[in-house]
Design an enzyme around this catalytic site. Structure first.
Site, PDB file in Angstrom:
ATOM      1  N   SER A   1      -7.013 -12.195   0.073  1.00 29.25           N
ATOM      2  CA  SER A   1      -7.701 -11.745  -1.832  1.00 29.25           C
ATOM      3  C   SER A   1      -8.731 -12.782  -2.239  1.00 29.25           C
ATOM      4  O   SER A   1      -9.284 -12.321  -3.344  1.00 29.25           O
ATOM      5  CB  SER A   1      -6.277 -11.958  -2.176  1.00 29.25           C
ATOM      6  OG  SER A   1      -5.636 -10.505  -1.217  1.00 29.25           O
TER       7      SER A   1
ATOM      8  N   GLY B   1     -10.349  -2.261   2.618  1.00 30.10           N
ATOM      9  CA  GLY B   1     -10.208  -0.802   1.758  1.00 30.10           C
ATOM     10  C   GLY B   1     -10.999  -2.412   0.309  1.00 30.10           C
ATOM     11  O   GLY B   1     -11.062  -1.863  -0.473  1.00 30.10           O
TER      12      GLY B   1
ATOM     13  N   SER C   1      -3.099   1.247  -6.823  1.00 31.28           N
ATOM     14  CA  SER C   1      -3.703   0.150  -6.442  1.00 31.28           C
ATOM     15  C   SER C   1      -4.187  -0.306  -7.555  1.00 31.28           C
ATOM     16  O   SER C   1      -5.439  -0.469  -7.770  1.00 31.28           O
ATOM     17  CB  SER C   1      -4.749   0.339  -5.287  1.00 31.28           C
ATOM     18  OG  SER C   1      -4.960  -0.784  -4.592  1.00 31.28           O
ATOM     19  N   SER C   2      -3.760  -2.115  -7.231  1.00 30.16           N
ATOM     20  CA  SER C   2      -4.320  -2.715  -7.646  1.00 30.16           C
ATOM     21  C   SER C   2      -5.775  -3.332  -7.807  1.00 30.16           C
ATOM     22  O   SER C   2      -6.398  -4.279  -9.027  1.00 30.16           O
ATOM     23  CB  SER C   2      -3.811  -4.659  -8.208  1.00 30.16           C
ATOM     24  OG  SER C   2      -3.895  -4.506  -6.714  1.00 30.16           O
ATOM     25  N   GLN C   3      -6.322  -2.712  -6.504  1.00 31.11           N
ATOM     26  CA  GLN C   3      -7.407  -3.148  -6.661  1.00 31.11           C
ATOM     27  C   GLN C   3      -8.238  -2.368  -7.252  1.00 31.11           C
ATOM     28  O   GLN C   3      -9.613  -2.960  -7.625  1.00 31.11           O
ATOM     29  CB  GLN C   3      -8.137  -2.834  -5.100  1.00 31.11           C
ATOM     30  CG  GLN C   3      -6.858  -4.047  -3.911  1.00 31.11           C
ATOM     31  CD  GLN C   3      -7.571  -3.594  -2.094  1.00 31.11           C
ATOM     32  OE1 GLN C   3      -7.970  -2.866  -2.077  1.00 31.11           O
ATOM     33  NE2 GLN C   3      -6.271  -4.509  -1.683  1.00 31.11           N
TER      34      GLN C   3
ATOM     35  N   SER D   1       2.273  -4.250  -8.643  1.00 28.50           N
ATOM     36  CA  SER D   1       1.170  -5.211  -8.522  1.00 28.50           C
ATOM     37  C   SER D   1       0.806  -6.633  -9.512  1.00 28.50           C
ATOM     38  O   SER D   1      -0.882  -6.776  -9.507  1.00 28.50           O
ATOM     39  CB  SER D   1      -0.018  -4.653  -7.578  1.00 28.50           C
ATOM     40  OG  SER D   1       0.317  -3.825  -6.320  1.00 28.50           O
TER      41      SER D   1
ATOM     42  N   ASP E   1       2.762  -6.101   0.266  1.00 26.16           N
ATOM     43  CA  ASP E   1       1.840  -6.650   2.050  1.00 26.16           C
ATOM     44  C   ASP E   1       3.017  -7.251   3.027  1.00 26.16           C
ATOM     45  O   ASP E   1       2.751  -7.467   3.463  1.00 26.16           O
ATOM     46  CB  ASP E   1       0.523  -7.312   1.571  1.00 26.16           C
ATOM     47  CG  ASP E   1      -0.782  -6.792   1.910  1.00 26.16           C
ATOM     48  OD1 ASP E   1      -0.361  -5.676   1.933  1.00 26.16           O
ATOM     49  OD2 ASP E   1      -1.745  -6.482   0.889  1.00 26.16           O
TER      50      ASP E   1
ATOM     51  N   LYS F   1      -2.728   2.242   2.887  1.00 30.14           N
ATOM     52  CA  LYS F   1      -3.132   1.595   3.289  1.00 30.14           C
ATOM     53  C   LYS F   1      -4.101   1.820   4.417  1.00 30.14           C
ATOM     54  O   LYS F   1      -4.551   3.147   4.535  1.00 30.14           O
ATOM     55  CB  LYS F   1      -2.180  -0.066   3.564  1.00 30.14           C
ATOM     56  CG  LYS F   1      -1.158  -0.215   2.185  1.00 30.14           C
ATOM     57  CD  LYS F   1      -2.316  -0.582   1.748  1.00 30.14           C
ATOM     58  CE  LYS F   1      -1.522  -1.907   0.170  1.00 30.14           C
ATOM     59  NZ  LYS F   1      -1.811  -2.625  -0.437  1.00 30.14           N
TER      60      LYS F   1
ATOM     61  N   ARG G   1       1.713   3.535   5.350  1.00 27.89           N
ATOM     62  CA  ARG G   1       2.713   2.104   6.759  1.00 27.89           C
ATOM     63  C   ARG G   1       3.885   2.669   6.832  1.00 27.89           C
ATOM     64  O   ARG G   1       5.140   1.743   7.619  1.00 27.89           O
ATOM     65  CB  ARG G   1       2.239   1.129   5.749  1.00 27.89           C
ATOM     66  CG  ARG G   1       1.026   0.160   6.804  1.00 27.89           C
ATOM     67  CD  ARG G   1       0.687  -0.787   4.837  1.00 27.89           C
ATOM     68  NE  ARG G   1      -0.413  -1.839   6.131  1.00 27.89           N
ATOM     69  CZ  ARG G   1      -0.966  -2.692   5.534  1.00 27.89           C
ATOM     70  NH1 ARG G   1      -0.307  -3.004   3.865  1.00 27.89           N
ATOM     71  NH2 ARG G   1      -2.129  -2.844   5.822  1.00 27.89           N
TER      72      ARG G   1
END
Length: 412
Positions: free
Chosen positions: A22, A69, A143-145, A171, A296, A323, A327
Site C-alpha cells: 500500500s 487492483g 473503494s478508498s483506492q 476505509s 483486508d 476484490k 471474498r
C-alpha cells in the site's frame, strides 16, 4: 499445484515481513509525479508493486497491470495527467472489476478516457494531459483506492482538487495514509471539513522515503499465534512502526480480543521497531467488529474465529465483493468444506453462530486471491493436513510467505 500443510508443535521465530505494498505503490506514483527523482528504500517485492515499477519505468503504449487492483486505479489516474497515449489492461478478472466511478470522476475533471471493451470496466485508452481540476463529489463508501488515486494527482491540476465525500466514509485510514504520504512529499493536502479534502495545486518535492513493513502481512502471524497450542509461543516481526499510518494496525486490537499480546521493541539504529507476539490465554466468547477501516483483515479474522470456535458478527465488508474475488462468497464456500456454515447479509455483513456441517475436507480454492491462501493456511493448527490449491497466488503481496512458514517448522 496443491499444498498439504502440517503445522509444527512449537512457534518461535523471527520473521522479516514484506514491505507494505500500500505504501510502496503510493510512493511510486507520488515519486513519478515528482519527476522520478525520489530515493525509495525498502520497496515491496510483490507482484502488485512489480507491475507498478514496470509501468512507471517503461511507460509502454499498452500497460498490463495483471491482477493488481491498486495498480489499475492509481495508474489510471497517473496516466490521465501524464502526456502521452496509453492503453491500460489486466487479467480477465481485472477486466470484470468495475472502474466506472474513477473514470467518471476523472472525466469530470477533464480527463480523456475511453473504454476499449465493456463500458465501466478495463481495458481503458487514456490520453494524458494537464487537467483543470476543481471541485468534485464522490461517494464515501466506494473503494478508498478511487479516492486515493484522485487525491494523489491533485497537486498536478491547474486548480488543485476539492473532494467532497458523500454518505458514509469507509476505509478512512487508507485516505489518511495517502494524505500523510502526499504531505511527506511536500503537497498541501488536508481535511477542511468532516467530509471534504482540499489539495493545493503545488508540485511535489522529491525526497528520500523509507517503506515500512506490511501490517496486513503481520496479520497471518497474529492468526498463527491465536491458533497454535504452544503456550510459550513467540513470534518477532521486524520493520513495523507503533505509530504506523496503515489502517491494518487495527490487527493489534482485534487479536488482543483473541488472546494475542503485542509488544514493541524499539531499535537503536533508527530503523522501525520489532513487534513481539505472545499468547495471553484469554479471548472473548463472541466477536463483533466493523471492518470498514481495514477490510483486508476480514479473511484472516473470519478464519481465526472459526478455528477457535468463536461465533462472530462482522460488518463493514461491502468492498469485499469487488476484490480479487467476491471474498464473502469465497469465505462461505471454502469454510463449508471444513464444516463451518457462515451467513451473509446485505452484501456487507458476515456472521457465524457456531453452525457446523459435515466437512468434505476438499482442498481450499484460492480464486486467484492471495489473502485466501494466506488466511486458510494457519488453520493447519486445528485441521490436520489442510490443503490449499494454487498456493503461488501469495506472490501478489507476500512472495516469501511459504518460505517463512517452513522457517517456523511448517511442512508443505
Amino acid at each position: 499445484m496443491t499444498y498439504n500443510i502440517l503445522a509444527p508443535h512449537t512457534l518461535r521465530e523471527t520473521i522479516s515481513l514484506p514491505a507494505s505494498k500500500s505504501i510502496s505503490n503510493r510512493a511510486l506514483v507520488i515519486s513519478a509525479l515528482a519527476g522520478g527523482a525520489c530515493k525509495l528504500d525498502n520497496l515491496s517485492d510483490c507482484d502488485d508493486t512489480d507491475v507498478m515499477v514496470a509501468a512507471l519505468n517503461d511507460m509502454p503504449y499498452e500497460i498490463n497491470i495483471k491482477a493488481a487492483g491498486t495498480a489499475m486505479r492509481f495508474t489510471t489516474a497517473f496516466l490521465s495527467v501524464t502526456p502521452g497515449e496509453h492503453i491500460i489492461t489486466g487479467t480477465e478478472r481485472m477486466q470484470h472489476r468495475p472502474i466506472a466511478i474513477l473514470v467518471n470522476s476523472l472525466r469530470t475533471l477533464g480527463a480523456d478516457i475511453e473504454y476499449v471493451g465493456e463500458e465501466g470496466f478495463p481495458p481503458l485508452k487514456i490520453s494524458g494531459k494537464e487537467l483543470e481540476g476543481g471541485s468534485l463529489q464522490i461517494k464515501g463508501d466506494v473503494s478508498s483506492q478511487y479516492i486515493s488515486a484522485l487525491l494523489m494527482i491533485g497537486p498536478k491540476m491547474k486548480r488543485g482538487l476539492t473532494l467532497q465525500l458523500t454518505g458514509d466514509i469507509i476505509s478512512r485510514p487508507y485516505i489518511d495514509l495517502t494524505l500523510g504520504m502526499m504531505r511527506d512529499f511536500g503537497a498541501e493536502a488536508e481535511w477542511t471539513d468532516v467530509d471534504t479534502i482540499h489539495v493545493e495545486p503545488r508540485p511535489y518535492t522529491p525526497c528520500p522515503y523509507y517503506v515500512e513493513s506490511d501490517w496486513s502481512g503481520a496479520s497471518y502471524w497474529y492468526q498463527m499465534m491465536a491458533l497454535c497450542n504452544d503456550e510459550d509461543a513467540e513470534i518477532r516481526l521486524t520493520g513495523l512502526m507503533d505509530n504506523s499510518p496503515q489502517g491494518d494496525t487495527k490487527v493489534k486490537y482485534i487479536f488482543s480480543l483473541l488472546g494475542v499480546k503485542t509488544t514493541f521493541e524499539q531499535s537503536t539504529d533508527g530503523t522501525p521497531s520489532t513487534v513481539v507476539l505472545t499468547k495471553t490465554g484469554r479471548s472473548l466468547p463472541r466477536l463483533q467488529f466493523d471492518f470498514s477501516g481495514c477490510p483486508d483483515l476480514a479473511q484472516t479474522v473470519v478464519c481465526t474465529c472459526c478455528g477457535m470456535g468463536i461465533p462472530f458478527d462482522f460488518t463493514g465488508l461491502s468492498t469485499l465483493k469487488i476484490k480479487e474475488t467476491d471474498r464473502i462468497e469465497a469465505l462461505k464456500a471454502e469454510l463449508r468444506k471444513l464444516g463451518f456454515v457462515l451467513h451473509d447479509h446485505n452484501d456487507n455483513e458476515l456472521t457465524w453462530d457456531g453452525e457446523r456441517c459435515e466437512p468434505t475436507m476438499e482442498a481450499i480454492d484460492t480464486y486467484e486471491d492471495h489473502r485466501m491462501a494466506m488466511a486458510f493456511a494457519p488453520l493447519a493448527y486445528v485441521i490436520d493436513g489442510i490443503k490449499i490449491n494454487n498456493p503461488e497466488v501469495v506472490s501478489k503481496s507476500y512472495p516469501h510467505y511459504w518460505h517463512d512458514l517452513e522457517l517456523c517448522g511448517f511442512s508443505l
